[in-house]
Design an enzyme around this catalytic site. Structure first.
Site, PDB file in Angstrom:
ATOM      1  N   ARG A   1       0.827  -1.214   0.000  1.00  0.00           N
ATOM      2  CA  ARG A   1       0.000   0.000   0.000  1.00  0.00           C
ATOM      3  C   ARG A   1       0.855   1.256   0.000  1.00  0.00           C
ATOM      4  O   ARG A   1       0.501   2.259  -0.615  1.00  0.00           O
ATOM      5  CB  ARG A   1      -0.971   0.009   1.209  1.00  0.00           C
ATOM      6  CG  ARG A   1      -1.750   1.318   1.316  1.00  0.00           C
ATOM      7  CD  ARG A   1      -2.981   1.234   2.210  1.00  0.00           C
ATOM      8  NE  ARG A   1      -2.707   0.651   3.515  1.00  0.00           N
ATOM      9  CZ  ARG A   1      -2.026   1.238   4.494  1.00  0.00           C
ATOM     10  NH1 ARG A   1      -1.541   2.457   4.326  1.00  0.00           N
ATOM     11  NH2 ARG A   1      -1.821   0.633   5.642  1.00  0.00           N
TER      12      ARG A   1
ATOM     13  N   TYR B   1     -19.716  12.139 -15.739  1.00  0.00           N
ATOM     14  CA  TYR B   1     -19.976  10.878 -15.066  1.00  0.00           C
ATOM     15  C   TYR B   1     -20.764  11.130 -13.769  1.00  0.00           C
ATOM     16  O   TYR B   1     -20.390  12.001 -12.972  1.00  0.00           O
ATOM     17  CB  TYR B   1     -18.655  10.161 -14.778  1.00  0.00           C
ATOM     18  CG  TYR B   1     -18.885   8.782 -14.235  1.00  0.00           C
ATOM     19  CD1 TYR B   1     -19.453   7.803 -15.031  1.00  0.00           C
ATOM     20  CD2 TYR B   1     -18.588   8.470 -12.922  1.00  0.00           C
ATOM     21  CE1 TYR B   1     -19.708   6.535 -14.535  1.00  0.00           C
ATOM     22  CE2 TYR B   1     -18.831   7.204 -12.421  1.00  0.00           C
ATOM     23  CZ  TYR B   1     -19.394   6.247 -13.234  1.00  0.00           C
ATOM     24  OH  TYR B   1     -19.651   5.000 -12.738  1.00  0.00           O
TER      25      TYR B   1
ATOM     26  N   ASP C   1     -11.302  14.378 -17.410  1.00  0.00           N
ATOM     27  CA  ASP C   1     -11.624  12.954 -17.470  1.00  0.00           C
ATOM     28  C   ASP C   1     -11.525  12.539 -18.936  1.00  0.00           C
ATOM     29  O   ASP C   1     -12.331  12.951 -19.772  1.00  0.00           O
ATOM     30  CB  ASP C   1     -13.027  12.714 -16.904  1.00  0.00           C
ATOM     31  CG  ASP C   1     -13.376  11.229 -16.800  1.00  0.00           C
ATOM     32  OD1 ASP C   1     -12.893  10.439 -17.639  1.00  0.00           O
ATOM     33  OD2 ASP C   1     -14.147  10.859 -15.899  1.00  0.00           O
TER      34      ASP C   1
ATOM     35  N   LYS D   1     -12.696   0.933 -18.376  1.00  0.00           N
ATOM     36  CA  LYS D   1     -13.349   1.027 -19.679  1.00  0.00           C
ATOM     37  C   LYS D   1     -12.375   0.625 -20.789  1.00  0.00           C
ATOM     38  O   LYS D   1     -11.914  -0.500 -20.787  1.00  0.00           O
ATOM     39  CB  LYS D   1     -13.919   2.442 -19.854  1.00  0.00           C
ATOM     40  CG  LYS D   1     -14.677   2.964 -18.626  1.00  0.00           C
ATOM     41  CD  LYS D   1     -15.958   2.216 -18.339  1.00  0.00           C
ATOM     42  CE  LYS D   1     -16.577   2.544 -16.975  1.00  0.00           C
ATOM     43  NZ  LYS D   1     -16.811   3.972 -16.717  1.00  0.00           N
TER      44      LYS D   1
HETATM   45  C1  LIG Z   1     -16.994   4.702 -15.586  1.00  0.00           C
HETATM   46  C2  LIG Z   1     -16.512   6.109 -15.574  1.00  0.00           C
HETATM   47  C3  LIG Z   1     -15.917   6.639 -14.426  1.00  0.00           C
HETATM   48  C4  LIG Z   1     -15.813   5.871 -13.125  1.00  0.00           C
HETATM   49  O1  LIG Z   1     -14.908   4.821 -13.232  1.00  0.00           O
HETATM   50  P1  LIG Z   1     -14.969   3.496 -12.299  1.00  0.00           P
HETATM   51  O2  LIG Z   1     -13.800   2.726 -12.771  1.00  0.00           O
HETATM   52  O3  LIG Z   1     -16.301   2.847 -12.578  1.00  0.00           O
HETATM   53  O4  LIG Z   1     -14.872   3.935 -10.895  1.00  0.00           O
HETATM   54  C5  LIG Z   1     -15.446   7.939 -14.487  1.00  0.00           C
HETATM   55  N1  LIG Z   1     -15.566   8.674 -15.608  1.00  0.00           N
HETATM   56  C6  LIG Z   1     -16.152   8.193 -16.724  1.00  0.00           C
HETATM   57  C7  LIG Z   1     -16.255   9.062 -17.922  1.00  0.00           C
HETATM   58  C8  LIG Z   1     -16.645   6.897 -16.740  1.00  0.00           C
HETATM   59  O5  LIG Z   1     -17.241   6.434 -17.850  1.00  0.00           O
END
Ligand SMILES: *Cc1c(COP(=O)(O)O)cnc(C)c1O
Length: 375
Positions: free
Chosen positions: A50, A102, A171, A196
Site C-alpha cells: 500500500r 460521469y 476525465d 473502460k
Molecule cells: C466509468 C466512468 C468513471 C468511473 O470509473 P470506475 O472505474 O467505474 O470507478 C469515471 N468517468 C467516466 C467518464 C466513466 O465512464
C-alpha cells in the site's frame, strides 16, 4: 515520432512496462504480496505494497504516464482516481464540474458539499461558452469531461486552460490516451477509468491519474497510501495486458462507431445522433482539432423512454448492459439512472466493441423495427 523514445504510441503500448534484464520474464508477473522482506537498515526498498507499490502497478503507470505525457498513479477504480484528485484541494475549494459528466463525479461533489463544504461546487453546461467562462473565472479547479458521458459534449481543453487561472482536470476516459492528451493542451491532471477502454474486457475496475507536475504525483501517491484506494495486483496485470491491444481494438471499434453513427442518423426511428465524428456535431471542429479520432461511443435518441427500453430489450448481439469500452458492444438508456435528469428520456448510449460492423448494424436495425418512427 511523438516523444523522446522515438516510438509511436502503438509501439509504446506493446513494449513499455516490461522487465529488461536477461532471463527476466517479458511480462511483469502478478505478485500477490502485501509485504516484502525488509532490506538492511538504511537501504530502503519495497516493504508494504500500500505504501511502496508493486511491480505490476509501476509497469501500468509507466505505460499510461508515457502515453499521457506526465507521471501517473493508479488507483482501485476510476472513482478512486477522481476522488484522489479532488482530495488534493483545500476544504471549501471552488470546483466547477460539467452538467453532463460521469454521475459518480457529481455525486461525490454533492456529498462533499452536503457534509459541510468539503468543496463548493457548481455544475455548468460546458457547451454554453458564456456560462462556462463565468463559472471558471473564480474557480480553484475546473473539471472537464470531453467527450462527456453520456451526451458526447466536447469542450475545447486548450481554450479553457488558457482562460482560467484554476487547476484543470480532464476525465479522458472516452478518448483514451491514444485519441487525446489533455496535459499537452494545458491541463494539470488527466484521469481515466481504466475499467473502460484501457482495460477493454469488462473484467476489472481500475483508475489512473497522470499529472503535469511530478510533485502532484507524489501528493497523489500519498493520498493512495493514507486513503488506501490501491489497485489489486491481478487488476493491474489485466489492465496492462488489456492496454497492449488498445490501438487495434480502438481502430476497429472506432471505424464501426463512425459507420453506425452515419446509418443511425438516416434511420427513420432515430432522432438526434451524438457522435463527435459526425459533421453535424456542434463541436465537430473542436473534436477534429484536439482529438486524433472521435472514439467508440455513440449516443442516439429514439421517440421516448419506452422506445429506448424496447431497443435494449430487442438487441441480441449488443449486450443491454451498463459500462462501456469493452470488446463487446453495450447499450443503455442512461436517463433511467439518478443524476441524469438533463439526459433526454429516449437517449441510448451505445459503446461499440470489436464485433463485425454488419452484425452490429443488423442487430440494431432489427431492434429498431419495434419502435415508432420519429419522422
Ligand atoms: C466509468 C466512468 C468513471 C468511473 O470509473 P470506475 O472505474 O467505474 O470507478 C469515471 N468517468 C467516466 C467518464 C466513466 O465512464
Amino acid at each position: 515520432m511523438e516523444d523522446g523514445t522515438g516510438l509511436r504510441p502503438e509501439t509504446r503500448l506493446a513494449v513499455l512496462g516490461r522487465p529488461h534484464g536477461p532471463g527476466q520474464p517479458l511480462n511483469v508477473p502478478v505478485v500477490p504480496a502485501s509485504n516484502f522482506r525488509a532490506a538492511p537498515a538504511g537501504e530502503g526498498g519495497r516493504e508494504y505494497s500500500r505504501d511502496d507499490g508493486t511491480p505490476g502497478w509501476e509497469a501500468f503507470e509507466e505505460l499510461i504516464g508515457d502515453l499521457e505525457g506526465g507521471p501517473a498513479v493508479s488507483f482501485s477504480s476510476g472513482m478512486a482516481a477522481i476522488a484522489a484528485v479532488l482530495e488534493l484541494l483545500p476544504v471549501g475549494a471552488r470546483v466547477v464540474a460539467p452538467r453532463d459528466s460521469y454521475t459518480g463525479l457529481r455525486a461525490l461533489l454533492a456529498d462533499g458539499a452536503a457534509a459541510g463544504s468539503r468543496w463548493r461546487s457548481r455544475t455548468v453546461d460546458a457547451t454554453d461558452g458564456d456560462a462556462l467562462a463565468a463559472a471558471i473565472a473564480d474557480a480553484d479547479l475546473v473539471w472537464l469531461e470531453t467527450p462527456s458521458n453520456p451526451l458526447l459534449d466536447v469542450v475545447d481543453i486548450a481554450e479553457v486552460a488558457a482562460a482560467t487561472g484554476a487547476l484543470v482536470a480532464v476525465d479522458n476516459t472516452f478518448a483514451t490516451p491514444l485519441l487525446q492528451n489533455p496535459l499537452s493542451l494545458g491541463a494539470d491532471f488527466v484521469v481515466h477509468s481504466a475499467t473502460k477502454s484501457i482495460g477493454g474486457h469488462s473484467d476489472l475496475l481500475l483508475g489512473v491519474v497522470a499529472c503535469r507536475r511530478p510533485e502532484d504525483r507524489e501528493r497523489l501517491v500519498r493520498r493512495r497510501e493514507v486513503a488506501g484506494a490501491t489497485p489489486g495486483a491481478l487488476e493491474a496485470f489485466l489492465a496492462l495486458r488489456g492496454a497492449r491491444t488498445l490501438a487495434v481494438r480502438l481502430r476497429q471499434a472506432q471505424d464501426s462507431a463512425g459507420e453506425l453513427a452515419r446509418r443511425l442518423a438516416e434511420h427513420p426511428a432515430v432522432g438526434r445522433v451524438r457522435y463527435p465524428g459526425l459533421p453535424g456535431h456542434p463541436r465537430h471542429a473542436v473534436a477534429a482539432r484536439q482529438m486524433r479520432g472521435p472514439g467508440t461511443v455513440v449516443g442516439f435518441e429514439v421517440a421516448d423512454a419506452a422506445a429506448a427500453d424496447a431497443v435494449c430489450a430487442g438487441v441480441r448481439v449488443v449486450a443491454a448492459a451498463t459500462s462501456l469500452g469493452g470488446v463487446e458492444s453495450t447499450i443503455e438508456r442512461r436517463a433511467k439512472l439518478p443524476g441524469q435528469e438533463h439526459v433526454p428520456a429516449g437517449l441510448l448510449r451505445l459503446s461499440v466493441g470489436i464485433e463485425h460492423v454488419e452484425d452490429l448494424w443488423a442487430d440494431l436495425a432489427a431492434a429498431l423495427e419495434a419502435v415508432p418512427r420519429t419522422g
